[in-house]
Design a protein around this motif. Structure first.
Motif, PDB file in Angstrom:
ATOM      1  N   PRO A   1     -52.513  51.267-107.041  1.00  3.89           N
ATOM      2  CA  PRO A   1     -52.230  51.288-108.478  1.00  3.89           C
ATOM      3  C   PRO A   1     -53.503  51.026-109.286  1.00  3.89           C
ATOM      4  CG  PRO A   1     -50.614  49.954-107.311  1.00  3.89           C
ATOM      5  CD  PRO A   1     -51.702  50.277-106.324  1.00  3.89           C
ATOM      6  N   VAL A   2     -53.499  51.467-110.505  1.00  2.00           N
ATOM      7  CA  VAL A   2     -54.643  51.254-111.390  1.00  2.00           C
ATOM      8  C   VAL A   2     -54.188  50.458-112.610  1.00  2.00           C
ATOM      9  CG1 VAL A   2     -55.819  53.355-110.648  1.00  2.00           C
ATOM     10  CG2 VAL A   2     -54.239  53.448-112.589  1.00  2.00           C
ATOM     11  N   LEU A   3     -55.111  49.756-113.223  1.00  2.00           N
ATOM     12  CA  LEU A   3     -54.809  49.024-114.449  1.00  2.00           C
ATOM     13  C   LEU A   3     -54.990  49.968-115.628  1.00  2.00           C
ATOM     14  CD1 LEU A   3     -56.562  45.603-113.759  1.00  2.00           C
ATOM     15  CD2 LEU A   3     -54.110  46.075-113.786  1.00  2.00           C
ATOM     16  N   ALA A   4     -53.998  50.009-116.493  1.00  6.02           N
ATOM     17  CA  ALA A   4     -54.047  50.936-117.621  1.00  6.02           C
ATOM     18  C   ALA A   4     -53.531  50.270-118.890  1.00  6.02           C
ATOM     19  CB  ALA A   4     -53.212  52.179-117.318  1.00  6.02           C
ATOM     20  N   PHE A   5     -54.081  50.693-120.017  1.00  7.18           N
ATOM     21  CA  PHE A   5     -53.565  50.244-121.300  1.00  7.18           C
ATOM     22  C   PHE A   5     -52.175  50.843-121.522  1.00  7.18           C
ATOM     23  CE2 PHE A   5     -58.101  49.633-121.933  1.00  7.18           C
ATOM     24  CZ  PHE A   5     -58.128  48.394-122.549  1.00  7.18           C
TER      25      PHE A   5
ATOM     26  N   ARG B   1     -58.449  53.402-118.277  1.00 14.57           N
ATOM     27  CA  ARG B   1     -57.242  54.204-118.073  1.00 14.57           C
ATOM     28  C   ARG B   1     -56.185  53.857-119.117  1.00 14.57           C
ATOM     29  NH1 ARG B   1     -57.696  58.398-114.279  1.00 14.57           N
ATOM     30  NH2 ARG B   1     -59.434  57.835-112.911  1.00 14.57           N
ATOM     31  N   ILE B   2     -55.430  54.870-119.510  1.00 13.11           N
ATOM     32  CA  ILE B   2     -54.331  54.715-120.462  1.00 13.11           C
ATOM     33  C   ILE B   2     -53.079  55.267-119.799  1.00 13.11           C
ATOM     34  CG2 ILE B   2     -53.478  55.284-122.765  1.00 13.11           C
ATOM     35  CD1 ILE B   2     -56.426  55.912-123.517  1.00 13.11           C
ATOM     36  N   ALA B   3     -51.999  54.516-119.845  1.00 14.31           N
ATOM     37  CA  ALA B   3     -50.753  54.957-119.218  1.00 14.31           C
ATOM     38  C   ALA B   3     -50.208  56.190-119.928  1.00 14.31           C
ATOM     39  CB  ALA B   3     -49.715  53.841-119.249  1.00 14.31           C
ATOM     40  N   SER B   4     -49.629  57.099-119.146  1.00 14.67           N
ATOM     41  CA  SER B   4     -49.029  58.305-119.722  1.00 14.67           C
ATOM     42  C   SER B   4     -47.901  57.923-120.670  1.00 14.67           C
ATOM     43  CB  SER B   4     -48.485  59.207-118.615  1.00 14.67           C
ATOM     44  OG  SER B   4     -49.526  59.662-117.785  1.00 14.67           O
ATOM     45  N   GLU B   5     -47.641  58.768-121.633  1.00 14.14           N
ATOM     46  CA  GLU B   5     -46.648  58.480-122.663  1.00 14.14           C
ATOM     47  C   GLU B   5     -45.284  58.186-122.057  1.00 14.14           C
ATOM     48  OE1 GLU B   5     -44.850  60.526-126.726  1.00 14.14           O
ATOM     49  OE2 GLU B   5     -46.448  61.499-125.580  1.00 14.14           O
ATOM     50  N   GLY B   6     -44.702  57.062-122.470  1.00 13.22           N
ATOM     51  CA  GLY B   6     -43.365  56.699-122.017  1.00 13.22           C
ATOM     52  C   GLY B   6     -43.326  55.911-120.723  1.00 13.22           C
ATOM     53  N   LEU B   7     -44.451  55.836-120.004  1.00 14.59           N
ATOM     54  CA  LEU B   7     -44.432  55.184-118.694  1.00 14.59           C
ATOM     55  C   LEU B   7     -44.190  53.680-118.813  1.00 14.59           C
ATOM     56  CD1 LEU B   7     -44.860  55.708-115.626  1.00 14.59           C
ATOM     57  CD2 LEU B   7     -47.245  55.056-115.961  1.00 14.59           C
ATOM     58  N   LEU B   8     -44.764  53.042-119.825  1.00 11.70           N
ATOM     59  CA  LEU B   8     -44.648  51.594-119.974  1.00 11.70           C
ATOM     60  C   LEU B   8     -43.849  51.199-121.210  1.00 11.70           C
ATOM     61  CD1 LEU B   8     -48.298  50.528-119.037  1.00 11.70           C
ATOM     62  CD2 LEU B   8     -46.258  50.332-117.631  1.00 11.70           C
TER      63      LEU B   8
ATOM     64  N   ALA C   1     -48.957  63.194-113.764  1.00  8.47           N
ATOM     65  CA  ALA C   1     -50.014  62.205-114.009  1.00  8.47           C
ATOM     66  C   ALA C   1     -49.420  60.943-114.609  1.00  8.47           C
ATOM     67  CB  ALA C   1     -51.071  62.780-114.936  1.00  8.47           C
ATOM     68  N   THR C   2     -49.817  59.805-114.085  1.00  5.70           N
ATOM     69  CA  THR C   2     -49.317  58.530-114.609  1.00  5.70           C
ATOM     70  C   THR C   2     -50.270  57.919-115.613  1.00  5.70           C
ATOM     71  OG1 THR C   2     -50.366  57.293-112.809  1.00  5.70           O
ATOM     72  CG2 THR C   2     -48.104  58.056-112.455  1.00  5.70           C
ATOM     73  N   ASN C   3     -51.498  58.399-115.637  1.00  4.07           N
ATOM     74  CA  ASN C   3     -52.487  57.831-116.545  1.00  4.07           C
ATOM     75  C   ASN C   3     -53.597  58.851-116.792  1.00  4.07           C
ATOM     76  OD1 ASN C   3     -55.003  57.071-114.679  1.00  4.07           O
ATOM     77  ND2 ASN C   3     -53.114  56.641-113.532  1.00  4.07           N
ATOM     78  N   TYR C   4     -54.392  58.566-117.785  1.00  2.00           N
ATOM     79  CA  TYR C   4     -55.548  59.416-118.081  1.00  2.00           C
ATOM     80  C   TYR C   4     -56.668  58.527-118.620  1.00  2.00           C
ATOM     81  CZ  TYR C   4     -53.527  59.057-122.781  1.00  2.00           C
ATOM     82  OH  TYR C   4     -52.998  58.585-123.953  1.00  2.00           O
ATOM     83  N   LYS C   5     -57.882  59.045-118.629  1.00  2.00           N
ATOM     84  CA  LYS C   5     -59.034  58.272-119.073  1.00  2.00           C
ATOM     85  C   LYS C   5     -59.165  58.301-120.600  1.00  2.00           C
ATOM     86  CE  LYS C   5     -62.226  58.407-115.143  1.00  2.00           C
ATOM     87  NZ  LYS C   5     -63.603  58.769-114.734  1.00  2.00           N
ATOM     88  N   GLY C   6     -59.829  57.267-121.112  1.00  2.00           N
ATOM     89  CA  GLY C   6     -60.105  57.245-122.543  1.00  2.00           C
ATOM     90  C   GLY C   6     -60.944  58.435-122.969  1.00  2.00           C
TER      91      GLY C   6
ATOM     92  N   ASP D   1     -50.762  52.172-124.144  1.00  2.00           N
ATOM     93  CA  ASP D   1     -50.793  53.470-124.818  1.00  2.00           C
ATOM     94  C   ASP D   1     -52.142  53.601-125.515  1.00  2.00           C
ATOM     95  OD1 ASP D   1     -50.570  51.778-127.043  1.00  2.00           O
ATOM     96  OD2 ASP D   1     -48.406  52.082-127.177  1.00  2.00           O
ATOM     97  N   ALA D   2     -52.333  54.738-126.170  1.00  2.00           N
ATOM     98  CA  ALA D   2     -53.615  54.989-126.831  1.00  2.00           C
ATOM     99  C   ALA D   2     -53.872  54.009-127.962  1.00  2.00           C
ATOM    100  CB  ALA D   2     -53.646  56.426-127.367  1.00  2.00           C
ATOM    101  N   ALA D   3     -52.813  53.570-128.643  1.00  2.00           N
ATOM    102  CA  ALA D   3     -52.990  52.631-129.753  1.00  2.00           C
ATOM    103  C   ALA D   3     -53.501  51.280-129.256  1.00  2.00           C
ATOM    104  CB  ALA D   3     -51.671  52.457-130.501  1.00  2.00           C
ATOM    105  N   SER D   4     -52.962  50.793-128.127  1.00  2.00           N
ATOM    106  CA  SER D   4     -53.427  49.508-127.604  1.00  2.00           C
ATOM    107  C   SER D   4     -54.843  49.631-127.040  1.00  2.00           C
ATOM    108  CB  SER D   4     -52.463  48.985-126.533  1.00  2.00           C
ATOM    109  OG  SER D   4     -52.464  49.825-125.395  1.00  2.00           O
ATOM    110  N   TRP D   5     -55.173  50.800-126.504  1.00  2.00           N
ATOM    111  CA  TRP D   5     -56.536  51.067-126.032  1.00  2.00           C
ATOM    112  C   TRP D   5     -57.520  50.987-127.191  1.00  2.00           C
ATOM    113  CZ3 TRP D   5     -59.187  55.681-127.442  1.00  2.00           C
ATOM    114  CH2 TRP D   5     -60.384  55.925-126.759  1.00  2.00           C
ATOM    115  N   ARG D   6     -57.165  51.614-128.293  1.00  2.00           N
ATOM    116  CA  ARG D   6     -58.039  51.579-129.462  1.00  2.00           C
ATOM    117  C   ARG D   6     -58.147  50.157-130.024  1.00  2.00           C
ATOM    118  NH1 ARG D   6     -58.656  55.187-134.848  1.00  2.00           N
ATOM    119  NH2 ARG D   6     -59.508  53.575-136.181  1.00  2.00           N
ATOM    120  N   ALA D   7     -57.014  49.452-130.084  1.00  2.00           N
ATOM    121  CA  ALA D   7     -57.022  48.090-130.615  1.00  2.00           C
ATOM    122  C   ALA D   7     -57.934  47.187-129.790  1.00  2.00           C
ATOM    123  CB  ALA D   7     -55.599  47.537-130.638  1.00  2.00           C
ATOM    124  N   ALA D   8     -57.883  47.334-128.458  1.00  2.00           N
ATOM    125  CA  ALA D   8     -58.738  46.527-127.596  1.00  2.00           C
ATOM    126  C   ALA D   8     -60.205  46.886-127.800  1.00  2.00           C
ATOM    127  CB  ALA D   8     -58.345  46.730-126.134  1.00  2.00           C
TER     128      ALA D   8
END
Length: 203
Positions: free
Chosen positions: A45-49, A140-147, A182-187, A51-58
């Motif tokens: 498994p990989v660590l992922a944000f 990594r960012i989790a795919s939409e809806g995954l989390l 795909a479960t995740n994608y890169k920033g 969603d994109a909004a939380s990735w940007r906030a971080a």
């Protein structure tokens, strides 16, 4: 334990209430990223944000923190530099030289301090952006809806002035289309997607 006093009396005044005896600890910090299954079968498994909004906030919080620390260090350095530049030459005190004009020295230090801080601010903004750009492009960012059913938030996601506005994350829309399964994608995938969208809109 009660303490015996002279005359046989007992001192029961010691306070053993929870307010005195219980040690409180800070609440644990929320998760910054959560584990998600790897897109590749059999990989860890990989660590992922979330969603994109939380990735940007971080990203913005990290930039703001680095900028604040850089600016605090620059303020100390500028103070020393201004003092050195504005102090009277060593030889001026020889042979009964003129007295130091403290008013002029204070004005000189204010000018030097302001100029130094202005220069340092630009350098700190550039420094904070450069330090954050590579790590968050690779994050990594989790795919939409995954989390969407998990409950974790990004710590320190508040915005803070100019340092929180990244050139690399200037778009307010967050969208990416990872491949099927795909479960995740890169920033960087998100940034490339935003850049392509901007080019189409400007074309």
């Amino acid at each position: 334990m009660d303490i015996p006093l002279p005359g046989g009396a007992v001192d029961g005044s010691e306070d053993y209430s929870p307010a005195v005896t219980v040690v409180t600890f800070d609440q644990p910090l929320p998760l910054l990223r959560a584990p998600v299954p790897s897109s590749e079968l059999g990989d860890s498994p990989v660590l992922a944000f979330r969603d994109a909004a939380s990735w940007r906030a971080a990203w913005e919080a990290a930039e703001a923190s680095l900028f604040s620390q850089c600016e605090a260090g620059a303020r100390s350095g500028c103070s020393i530099t201004a003092t050195r530049k504005c102090k009277a030459p060593w030889w001026k005190g020889l042979f009964g030289g003129a007295k130091t004009d403290y008013q002029a020295r204070e004005e000189c230090e204010e000018r030097e301090m302001a100029a130094c801080l202005e220069s340092a601010k630009e350098a700190c903004i550039k420094f904070s952006k450069e330090k954050c750009c590579a790590p968050f492009r690779d994050a990594r960012i989790a795919s939409e809806g995954l989390l969407e059913n998990t409950d974790f938030v990004v710590w320190g996601a508040e915005r803070n002035g100019a340092a929180a506005s990244s050139l690399c994350v200037a778009n307010s829309q967050y969208s990416s289309n990872p491949g099927p399964g795909a479960t995740n994608y890169k920033g960087s995938d998100l940034l490339d997607s935003l850049a392509s969208e901007e080019n189409r809109n400007s074309g």
